[in-house]
Design a protein around this motif. Structure first.
Motif, PDB file in Angstrom:
ATOM      1  N   VAL A 297     -29.104 -74.118-101.954  1.00  0.00           N
ATOM      2  CA  VAL A 297     -27.710 -73.786-102.224  1.00  0.00           C
ATOM      3  C   VAL A 297     -27.308 -74.120-103.656  1.00  0.00           C
ATOM      4  CG1 VAL A 297     -27.024 -74.081 -99.831  1.00  0.00           C
ATOM      5  CG2 VAL A 297     -26.910 -76.038-101.375  1.00  0.00           C
ATOM      6  N   SER A 298     -28.114 -74.924-104.327  1.00  0.00           N
ATOM      7  CA  SER A 298     -27.749 -75.418-105.652  1.00  0.00           C
ATOM      8  C   SER A 298     -28.989 -75.836-106.417  1.00  0.00           C
ATOM      9  CB  SER A 298     -26.784 -76.608-105.527  1.00  0.00           C
ATOM     10  OG  SER A 298     -27.429 -77.693-104.863  1.00  0.00           O
TER      11      SER A 298
ATOM     12  N   TRP B 117     -26.317 -68.353 -99.702  1.00  0.00           N
ATOM     13  CA  TRP B 117     -26.604 -69.474 -98.814  1.00  0.00           C
ATOM     14  C   TRP B 117     -26.963 -68.940 -97.428  1.00  0.00           C
ATOM     15  CZ3 TRP B 117     -21.628 -72.853 -99.853  1.00  0.00           C
ATOM     16  CH2 TRP B 117     -21.552 -73.145-101.212  1.00  0.00           C
ATOM     17  N   GLU B 118     -27.715 -69.697 -96.695  1.00  0.00           N
ATOM     18  CA  GLU B 118     -28.149 -69.289 -95.358  1.00  0.00           C
ATOM     19  C   GLU B 118     -27.644 -70.285 -94.318  1.00  0.00           C
ATOM     20  OE1 GLU B 118     -32.370 -68.915 -95.315  1.00  0.00           O
ATOM     21  OE2 GLU B 118     -32.425 -67.616 -97.092  1.00  0.00           O
ATOM     22  N   TRP B 119     -27.032 -69.758 -93.276  1.00  0.00           N
ATOM     23  CA  TRP B 119     -26.513 -70.571 -92.178  1.00  0.00           C
ATOM     24  C   TRP B 119     -27.158 -70.110 -90.876  1.00  0.00           C
ATOM     25  CZ3 TRP B 119     -22.882 -74.497 -92.710  1.00  0.00           C
ATOM     26  CH2 TRP B 119     -22.170 -74.555 -93.915  1.00  0.00           C
TER      27      TRP B 119
ATOM     28  N   THR C 116     -28.974 -74.272 -94.826  1.00  0.00           N
ATOM     29  CA  THR C 116     -30.313 -74.566 -95.332  1.00  0.00           C
ATOM     30  C   THR C 116     -30.221 -75.251 -96.682  1.00  0.00           C
ATOM     31  OG1 THR C 116     -31.294 -72.701 -94.185  1.00  0.00           O
ATOM     32  CG2 THR C 116     -32.510 -73.577 -96.061  1.00  0.00           C
ATOM     33  N   MET C 117     -30.633 -76.506 -96.720  1.00  0.00           N
ATOM     34  CA  MET C 117     -30.675 -77.285 -97.950  1.00  0.00           C
ATOM     35  C   MET C 117     -32.020 -77.971 -98.041  1.00  0.00           C
ATOM     36  SD  MET C 117     -26.866 -78.996 -97.951  1.00  0.00           S
ATOM     37  CE  MET C 117     -27.359 -80.235 -99.145  1.00  0.00           C
TER      38      MET C 117
ATOM     39  N   SER D  28     -30.401 -74.043 -95.297  1.00  0.00           N
ATOM     40  CA  SER D  28     -29.640 -73.265 -96.280  1.00  0.00           C
ATOM     41  C   SER D  28     -28.136 -73.428 -96.177  1.00  0.00           C
ATOM     42  CB  SER D  28     -29.964 -71.780 -96.133  1.00  0.00           C
ATOM     43  OG  SER D  28     -31.295 -71.512 -96.364  1.00  0.00           O
ATOM     44  N   ALA D  29     -27.373 -72.642 -96.960  1.00  0.00           N
ATOM     45  CA  ALA D  29     -25.925 -72.804 -97.001  1.00  0.00           C
ATOM     46  C   ALA D  29     -25.141 -71.566 -96.625  1.00  0.00           C
ATOM     47  CB  ALA D  29     -25.545 -73.292 -98.373  1.00  0.00           C
TER      48      ALA D  29
END
Length: 326
Positions: free
Chosen positions: A146-147, A171-173, A179-180, A37-38
């Motif tokens: 993220v997109s 977004w998840e970091w 996280t992508m 994720s982001a």
């Protein structure tokens, strides 16, 4: 009443019978189906962001028409064998005459894709309807956490991504890794944001920018040595061996590198088509000076250009560091 901008029509443009089949094109474009994720940040508000790019092209008229009609960029200037296109007077893409060039093979280092970032999800929806009505060939669709992204090629085979970011607070970091993933795109939810009964896309919206540049390289450690350690971008996807995703200011990525088809590639042929240069817009002149010093300390040549400097990456792609916000 005929409605052509449907999910079925868009899948047809991608040569796919289903969203899962269309997602395969996006997997090829982003290299797998990892789940990550982001985090915080916005593509063009970070200390360093993508400014513009230039392509060497065989048929400049054809390419200019494509970026004007299919993507919606405006022709800002045309002279000396160059066409400059952009949005609201801001240059984003330069097309350079190279009528005797050979096509750059996809196994060589060079451009993987230029990613145009829409300001809003609704802008992406309107562009998708435009693509359906004007029959722009597409190659894939994907939700990247993220997109949300759509993939296609220009008439000379240069890869493109048209995408919209999700809000950064979604977004998840974890431990500096965003996280992508590559998941099925909810195309119906996107198309619900606009009418599908007519084409309402009147050119690229004012806030359109290049969100990131994705490159083919010959070696990931060498690529990270240049873009991460010399230019100061930060890794957002860990230490992958096949790819690197690098950014400034907590964006998910401004520059991506991969060796999926180009492992071991050597220097690019400057007489071939493809990416000629791209620029990193640096908000503070002191950052340009620091980056220039790091490049020089690494034994890399730095050439002055207007508003900044230019250096060659390990494969001969020209990277410009330009001072000032776009």
């Amino acid at each position: 009443m005929s409605i052509v901008a449907t999910r079925r029509a868009l899948l047809g443009l991608a040569g796919a019978a289903s969203l899962s089949a269309a997602m395969a094109g996006a997997v090829r474009a982003e290299g797998g189906s990892s789940t990550a994720s982001a985090g915080p940040g916005f593509a063009n508000g970070t200390p360093v962001s993508i400014g513009a790019a230039a392509l060497r092209v065989l048929r400049r008229d054809t390419m200019t028409a494509f970026y004007r009609d299919a993507i919606g960029l405006s022709l800002l200037a045309e002279a000396d064998g160059r066409s400059v296109l952009g949005v609201d007077g801001i240059p984003l893409l330069t097309l350079i005459d190279a009528p005797d060039a050979s096509f750059e093979p996809p196994t060589q280092a060079g451009l993987f894709h230029i990613a145009f970032l829409m300001p809003e999800r609704r802008d992406l929806a309107q562009w998708l309807v435009h693509a359906a009505y004007t029959r722009v060939p597409l190659s894939g669709f994907a939700d990247h956490n993220v997109s949300e992204a759509v993939y296609l090629d220009d008439p000379e085979g240069n890869g493109l991504e048209i995408y919209a970011d999700r809000p950064a607070d979604r977004w998840e970091w974890k431990d500096g890794v965003v996280t992508m993933g590559t998941h099925q795109l909810d195309m119906d939810a996107i198309l619900d944001l606009t009418t599908t009964e007519r084409d309402t896309y009147r050119g690229a919206p004012a806030g359109l920018r290049i969100g990131h540049i994705h490159l083919r390289v010959g070696d990931i450690p060498a690529g990270r040595g240049f873009y991460e350690r010399a230019l100061g971008l930060a890794s957002t996807r860990g230490d992958r061996r096949d790819a690197a995703f690098l950014s400034s200011g907590g964006y998910h990525h401004h520059v991506a590198l991969n060796v999926w088809n180009s492992a071991g590639a050597g220097r690019r042929d400057p007489r071939s088509t493809g990416l000629d240069w791209f620029s990193l817009r640096v908000r503070e002149a002191a950052i340009v000076e620091a980056q220039s010093a790091r490049l020089a300390a690494g034994g890399l040549a730095v050439t002055p250009v207007e508003n900044g400097v230019e250096a060659l990456d390990p494969w001969g792609t020209r990277v410009r560091l330009l001072s000032g916000a776009a």
